[in-house]
Design a protein around this motif. Structure first.
Motif, short mmCIF file in Angstrom:
data_model
loop_
_atom_site.label_atom_id
_atom_site.label_comp_id
_atom_site.label_asym_id
_atom_site.label_seq_id
_atom_site.Cartn_x
_atom_site.Cartn_y
_atom_site.Cartn_z
N CYS A 181 34.24 34.31 41.28
CA CYS A 181 35.51 34.78 40.73
C CYS A 181 36.05 33.74 39.76
O CYS A 181 36.18 32.56 40.10
CB CYS A 181 36.54 35.05 41.84
N HIS A 184 39.48 32.52 41.46
CA HIS A 184 39.54 31.94 42.80
C HIS A 184 38.22 31.36 43.30
O HIS A 184 38.18 30.79 44.39
CB HIS A 184 39.99 32.98 43.83
N CYS A 187 36.74 33.83 46.58
CA CYS A 187 37.44 34.98 47.19
C CYS A 187 36.39 36.04 47.52
O CYS A 187 35.19 35.87 47.24
CB CYS A 187 38.50 35.53 46.23
#
Ligand code: ZN
Length: 301
Positions: A181, A184, A187
């Motif tokens: 991601c 993030h 995630c």
């Protein structure tokens, strides 16, 4: 189908790799259907409008439009930017006004929501979640996302939910992969989407042998979303679609892992509530159709 009574609905399932277009009647007959590859925003919308217009010349005027789209997007009907793709990294799509473009082209009202909210509406009205007060639709494909409907109405807060970006517990045999991601890292979408699986193991889940650890690791992550959905809202069905979900035995694996993690705590039995789409590959287009019906409701009779 000529001479069909009743208004015609223009339906647009806007996906990251293709757009599926349809013209349907209010009794759910598909009069025409077509798909086009997703290019940049303006080109794709122009091509979609051109096809819908050509069909409309043959079939009759389009009375309302439904768009079930990839996101992030503005899904607030009261916002001046309703129906606009917002913070996407996707080339040529940022701030593209989807709903307005189609509404202006056909002089018809357009309702807009995410692909997963649309699919959740369609599955709860006509598919695998009929009769359930709360239903979730999860896609596991190029990205991971989920929509939830309560009494037929999709959850929308300040924006649509972004459940693919929850932070799962890491699998003990998957400590080193940083996740893909862009925002993030690790995630859920960063760990278990199609591109994350390809980045980690160099193949799609369906191309890996059935005893490959990828299956258990992917199930461990996706099951955490299912478990979270149970903990947050006890949906009567969690419908899972998307390209990765076409892997043989995918839903059984997700159900078994969700049951293992949940340890019998929740009312819904994962083997009962975790199911493939009842509408098959049509969940997305029927989501657009559900939205078009909503838009039609705004037309003065
Ligand atoms: Zn993320």
């Amino acid at each position: 189908v000529t001479g069909t009574a009743g208004p015609l609905l223009g339906c647009i399932e806007g996906g990251g790799t293709k757009f599926v277009l349809g013209i349907l009647t209010t009794d759910r007959h598909v009069l025409a259907r077509h798909s086009i590859a997703t290019g940049d925003g303006p080109d794709t919308i122009d091509a979609a409008i051109a096809w819908l217009r050509s069909q409309s010349m043959r079939l009759g005027p389009i009375a309302a439009i439904g768009i079930a789209s990839f996101g992030p997007a503005d899904v607030d009907p009261h916002s001046p930017h309703y129906g606009t793709i917002t913070g996407t990294p996707k080339q040529g799509w940022r701030n593209v006004d989807m709903a307005g473009s189609f509404a202006r082209a056909f002089g018809a009202p357009a309702a807009f929501d995410t692909d997963v909210n649309g699919a959740a509406m369609a599955e709860s009205r006509w598919g695998a979640a009929v009769g359930q007060r709360i239903a979730a639709y999860v896609t596991v494909g190029t990205g991971i996302g989920a929509g939830v409907v309560v009494d037929g109405v999709p959850l929308r807060g300040l924006s649509h939910p972004e459940m693919g970006h929850i932070l799962p517990r890491r699998h003990p045999d998957d400590r080193d992969f940083p996740g893909i991601c862009a925002v993030h890292g690790d995630c859920l979408e960063g760990l278990a989407s199609g591109p994350a699986i390809a980045a980690r193991w160099g193949a799609s889940l369906s191309d890996l042998p059935t005893d490959h650890p990828a299956h258990a690791i992917t199930a461990f992550y996706i099951a955490q979303l299912c478990l979270s959905l149970q903990a947050l809202c006890e949906p009567g069905r969690i419908v899972i679609g998307g390209g990765v979900s076409l892997t043989p035995h995918f839903h059984e694996r997700m159900a078994d892992e969700t049951a293992r993690l949940g340890a019998g705590y929740f009312r819904g039995k994962p083997q009962h509530i975790i199911v493939p789409p009842g509408l098959g590959i049509n969940s997305g287009l029927m989501g657009a159709y559900a939205l078009a019906l909503d838009a039609l409701g705004t037309v003065p009779s």
